[in-house]
Write an enzyme that holds these catalytic residues in place. Structure first.
Site, mmCIF file in Angstrom:
data_model
loop_
_atom_site.group_PDB
_atom_site.id
_atom_site.type_symbol
_atom_site.label_atom_id
_atom_site.label_comp_id
_atom_site.label_asym_id
_atom_site.label_seq_id
_atom_site.Cartn_x
_atom_site.Cartn_y
_atom_site.Cartn_z
ATOM 1 C CG PHE A 73 15.925 116.088 -0.950
ATOM 2 C CD1 PHE A 73 15.179 116.650 -1.982
ATOM 3 C CD2 PHE A 73 15.715 116.548 0.345
ATOM 4 C CE1 PHE A 73 14.244 117.655 -1.735
ATOM 5 C CE2 PHE A 73 14.780 117.533 0.605
ATOM 6 C CZ PHE A 73 14.045 118.082 -0.435
ATOM 7 C CE1 TYR A 75 14.075 123.909 -10.093
ATOM 8 C CE2 TYR A 75 16.176 124.693 -9.252
ATOM 9 C CZ TYR A 75 15.445 123.778 -9.993
ATOM 10 O OH TYR A 75 16.089 122.759 -10.637
#
Length: 415
Positions: free
Chosen positions: A415, A127
């Site tokens: 999450f 990322y």
């Protein structure tokens, strides 16, 4: 910014195709289907935030979603798109699908007025190339049973109640303590939806991995709840007797006395030999309370990755540790509106004003490094030493001081 292969298109996932999305994610992460858990737990991601890349034959080749989060930042909070459920089928890799999905995510987040995105990276190298910076660390401890803690006044008068978890009764209690315990800590994101809170206390039998049903320990001062822990023990017997492990899913406490009482209880359960903690901040109180930390095994890993989508809005949403006047030259390949020189002026109260400028930059850095700095857990001076931020040492020191947080950032739930 990104072009899909011929015949592929980006679509919103309708509720009737959730199972197809699950299948792609299971293939991407080598996870076995668990129909029982899917029946017991609500799907956690809002349906209007689920996206897929559809292949020419109409099947899903890749999927992603996001949560509507409010992220605590030093001195404030900011709307945050929590990127999640990102997966590409193994037979659809190397076709630019991930880049297309990230582009879609950034565009949709900006349209919703979310100036920040964050995620947990399944693979750390991925990322950064999309502008996400590693902004927080976490530590997991394996602590021997009976590890001594330094005394804390008031702990001895508190009591502990133990019971099986009842999701209907305990979800809101656990969330209330979680939010209150994390007040003021950057990154400590509340679980704002009933579905996320249900996941926190959910205990499908297929996911217990040999542990007993989930337990709740509650620390009480009279009738006032001061701390909670979700945990389960995994029974084991060796040649020398009982050898069970205590696996703590979550632990929240409101003050030093309740923290001490909660961990004193968890560290002294019969028939156990070790306690495994949930993700903790690198400055968590337990690390300070241990009398002898040496027998404790520590595993330090990255926690939140942060991406600034709207630089001036994001930087103005937080407070700073002291006055500053610094010109930043930001590069951002995916979102050119962030690129260029920004003058960051911080007043005596820590409030910031951002404006465009043509004057020479004091510090030059990529939006990735700016995201890493955002929660106050990284050092611009250290980035300069690594060649990731450019500027003279005095300017880098000023930036480090301004961005610093008194509490280390962390998000305890993934999450």
């Amino acid at each position: 910014m990104s072009t899909l292969p011929t015949g592929y298109r980006t679509v919103v996932v309708p509720p009737e195709r959730i199972e197809e999305l699950r299948t792609v994610d299971q293939l991407a992460f080598a996870v076995a289907p668990d129909p029982e858990a899917d029946q017991l737990l609500p799907f956690p991601v809002p349906h209007d935030r689920l996206m897929a890349v559809e292949s020419p034959d109409g099947t899903y080749a890749a999927v992603h979603g996001s949560y509507d989060l409010v992220m605590p930042v030093p001195g404030g909070q900011v709307a945050c798109a929590g990127l999640t459920w990102v997966g590409v089928r193994p037979d659809e890799r190397r076709r630019g699908l991930l880049r297309a999905m990230i582009t879609t995510h950034l565009e949709r987040s900006l349209e919703r007025g979310e100036p920040v995105s964050a995620l947990f990276a399944a693979e750390a190298p991925i990322y950064g190339r999309f502008g996400y910076g590693s902004a927080a660390d976490q530590v997991r401890l394996t602590v021997p049973r009976g590890a001594a803690l330094r005394p804390v006044a008031g702990s001895e008068r508190l009591t502990v109640r133990l019971e099986r978890v009842d999701p209907g009764r305990h979800a809101e209690l656990v969330e209330d303590l979680y939010v209150r315990a994390g007040a003021g800590r950057p990154g400590w994101v509340p679980r704002a939806t009933p579905a996320l809170r249900a996941y926190t206390v959910g205990d499908p039998p297929g996911r217990r991995a040999g542990c007993e049903p989930l337990l709740l320990a509650t620390v009480l001062d009279g009738q006032d709840v001061r701390g909670v822990a979700l945990f389960a023990r995994k029974a084991s017997w060796g040649e020398d007797g009982a050898d069970a492990v205590v696996k703590v899913r979550e632990a929240s406490a409101l003050d030093p006395a309740s923290t001490h009482r909660l961990w004193s209880f968890l560290l002294d359960l019969d028939l156990t030999t070790t306690v495994e903690t949930p993700p903790l901040a690198v400055d968590d109180p337990l690390l300070h309370l241990l009398v002898d930390p040496r027998p404790t095994r520590r595993r330090l890993t990255d926690n939140l990755w942060v991406r600034l989508l709207d630089v001036p809005t994001a930087l103005a949403a937080r407070r700073y540790a002291g006055p500053a006047d610094v010109v930043l030259e930001v590069t951002d390949v995916l979102l050119p509106a962030n690129a260029g020189r920004w003058r960051l002026v911080v007043d005596a109260d820590g409030a910031a004003d951002l404006s465009r400028t043509d004057v020479d930059a004091d510090v030059a850095l990529d939006v990735r490094e700016l995201g890493a700095l955002y929660l106050g857990g990284r050092s611009a001076a250290a980035m300069g030493s690594a060649g990731l931020a450019r500027g003279d040492r005095a300017a880098l020191d000023r930036l480090t001081t301004a961005f610093a947080s008194s509490l280390a950032p962390v998000c305890p739930f993934m999450f």
